[in-house]
Design an enzyme around this catalytic site. Sequence first.
Site, PDB file in Angstrom:
ATOM      1  N   ASP A   1       0.862  -1.337   0.009  1.00 12.29           N
ATOM      2  CA  ASP A   1      -0.060   0.126   0.086  1.00 12.29           C
ATOM      3  C   ASP A   1       0.698   1.144  -0.072  1.00 12.29           C
ATOM      4  O   ASP A   1       0.475   2.239   0.607  1.00 12.29           O
ATOM      5  CB  ASP A   1      -1.054  -0.004   1.208  1.00 12.29           C
ATOM      6  CG  ASP A   1      -1.934  -1.058   1.137  1.00 12.29           C
ATOM      7  OD1 ASP A   1      -2.359  -1.593   0.165  1.00 12.29           O
ATOM      8  OD2 ASP A   1      -2.162  -1.652   2.259  1.00 12.29           O
TER       9      ASP A   1
ATOM     10  N   LYS B   1       1.916   2.382  -5.118  1.00 13.31           N
ATOM     11  CA  LYS B   1       2.474   1.683  -6.206  1.00 13.31           C
ATOM     12  C   LYS B   1       1.616   2.210  -7.480  1.00 13.31           C
ATOM     13  O   LYS B   1       2.188   2.700  -8.419  1.00 13.31           O
ATOM     14  CB  LYS B   1       2.588   0.490  -5.963  1.00 13.31           C
ATOM     15  CG  LYS B   1       3.590  -0.176  -5.099  1.00 13.31           C
ATOM     16  CD  LYS B   1       3.364  -1.765  -4.893  1.00 13.31           C
ATOM     17  CE  LYS B   1       2.135  -2.289  -4.609  1.00 13.31           C
ATOM     18  NZ  LYS B   1       1.875  -2.072  -2.842  1.00 13.31           N
TER      19      LYS B   1
ATOM     20  N   GLY C   1      -4.919  -4.126  -3.829  1.00 10.26           N
ATOM     21  CA  GLY C   1      -5.827  -2.918  -3.794  1.00 10.26           C
ATOM     22  C   GLY C   1      -5.056  -1.979  -4.197  1.00 10.26           C
ATOM     23  O   GLY C   1      -4.354  -1.182  -3.577  1.00 10.26           O
ATOM     24  N   HIS C   2      -5.011  -1.591  -5.534  1.00 11.39           N
ATOM     25  CA  HIS C   2      -4.280  -0.564  -6.258  1.00 11.39           C
ATOM     26  C   HIS C   2      -5.134   0.612  -6.688  1.00 11.39           C
ATOM     27  O   HIS C   2      -5.948   0.474  -7.690  1.00 11.39           O
ATOM     28  CB  HIS C   2      -3.472  -1.168  -7.212  1.00 11.39           C
ATOM     29  CG  HIS C   2      -2.455  -2.010  -7.034  1.00 11.39           C
ATOM     30  ND1 HIS C   2      -1.356  -2.851  -7.931  1.00 11.39           N
ATOM     31  CD2 HIS C   2      -2.075  -2.573  -5.638  1.00 11.39           C
ATOM     32  CE1 HIS C   2      -0.595  -3.625  -7.240  1.00 11.39           C
ATOM     33  NE2 HIS C   2      -1.126  -3.391  -5.878  1.00 11.39           N
TER      34      HIS C   2
ATOM     35  N   GLN D   1       1.693  -6.222  -3.389  1.00 16.04           N
ATOM     36  CA  GLN D   1       2.316  -6.465  -2.047  1.00 16.04           C
ATOM     37  C   GLN D   1       3.644  -5.763  -2.041  1.00 16.04           C
ATOM     38  O   GLN D   1       3.780  -4.597  -2.822  1.00 16.04           O
ATOM     39  CB  GLN D   1       2.422  -7.913  -1.850  1.00 16.04           C
ATOM     40  CG  GLN D   1       1.024  -8.595  -1.613  1.00 16.04           C
ATOM     41  CD  GLN D   1       0.469  -9.081  -2.753  1.00 16.04           C
ATOM     42  OE1 GLN D   1       0.788  -9.667  -3.663  1.00 16.04           O
ATOM     43  NE2 GLN D   1      -0.838  -8.683  -2.865  1.00 16.04           N
TER      44      GLN D   1
END
Length: 424
Positions: free
Chosen positions: A13, A16, A40-41, A222
């Site tokens: 988180d 990225k 979750g991006h 990740q």
Amino acid sequence: MPVTVVVGAQWGDEGKAKIIDLLSKEHTYVVRYQGGHNAGHTVVVGDERYALQLVPSGVLYDHVVPVIANGVVVDLPTLFHEIDTLESRGISCAGLKVSSLAHLIFPWHQAHDAIAEAMRGDDKIGTTLKGIGPAYADKARRVGIRVGEVVDLDAFATSVRARALAENLLIEQAGGEPIDVDEVVDTFIEHARRLQPYVADTVTLLHRALAEGREILLEGAQATFLDLDHGTYPYVTSSNPTAGGACAGSGLGPRDVDRIVGITKAYTTRVGAGPFPSELTDGDGETLVDVGREYGTVTGRRRRAGWLDCVMLRQAVRLNSLTEVALTKLDVLDGFDTVKVCTGYRLDGAEIDHYPDRAEVLARVEPVYAELPGWGTSLAATRERGELPGEARAFLELVEAQIGVPVRVVGVGADRDDYLLWSA
Ligand code: GDP
Ligand code: IMO
Ligand code: MG
């Protein structure tokens, strides 16, 4: 620079997706190489917020070919939901390619994830419960079902049924709720049919792209300290997010890669259990969570927060061969009178100069901090290096001196345009 890798330098988180969105402007292929829908991006474009789990973050650009490569574990219900949501918002996913070598996630993987966490009692990892670990375990056990199998629906249905029946025995033995085998087979035949046009030999595709001189961006999910080998085992994910994993997970060779960008926040967060030397459990920690809105993109879980840890970042530089760093969320530190940066660890009263190899040891270290005066002003509108207050410049100079690679991009807000270039 034909191939660039973007990798999280902390516990995930880091922002990225925002940096991938920025770099996507100059890349034709944006490729996820590991992980699955545990990611979750987030990309923010004006009033629009896109939270991506499986579709690569470059998808927002028309010129980008998004690729889900062989190292990813693919949850088809999530993938199709994501495609439908993006397309309803005017973002085409028609060009998406999914590697025939990628492994599929099935409901029994989620069941096993939940059982394994329940069996750990008070020592839970705090997984996302998406079935990621069990899916990679099946890959390693050589019983996984791969994307390429969907081209023959009858054979695919036979495989799914056989696996579901075998897994039900284990689930029942562990006291779990068995899977409805017929329902899973029927549902996944429909998913498989829908997946067929996306299936591709992505290794050949990417090498052809290289031969044509195209630019490829490998999108890590990740992060370094969630890496199965190099993270704080067992409080890790089940893949290799580190830059070496980008080669295994995409089929590009190590000599194809020339730029490796590590992403760090201006502080540190972690979601789930495991050691965290610079964690703050006081008011400063609350402030980081509140101002930084540190709640999971996908799960909504509150993230743990603490000061920036340069011992970790130095280790991330080495593990990933980072050529540069992008530092996000500097604006979150705006309100602090004093900003701290962890520059070393003390173990049993003595300073150590390396990152400990075992999580049990990491749990015992005490951070050594450098203290810097805060800048007491909002950085939100800063777009040029020269506009940064002296105290913020001193912070960035300290980080660069600590980690030994340049900080190139600095994030000062969530929007895709909220950044400045620090080092040339
Ligand atoms: P990822 O998983 O590494 O892509 O990061 P996430 O999307 O899970 O979490 C990063 C969060 O920080 C998202 O809500 C982003 O919109 C936000 N963000 C990214 N960069 C910045 C920044 O420079 N400043 C602020 N305030 N927010 C940022
Ligand atoms: P992005 O790509 C932060 C964490 C989970 C848990 C551990 C194992 O958005 O940075 P898993 O479900 O993978 O078996 O969970 O890893 N985790 C993440 N933490 N960001 C992520 O992804 C994460 N993906 C998994 O919270 O501690
Ligand atoms: Mg995330």
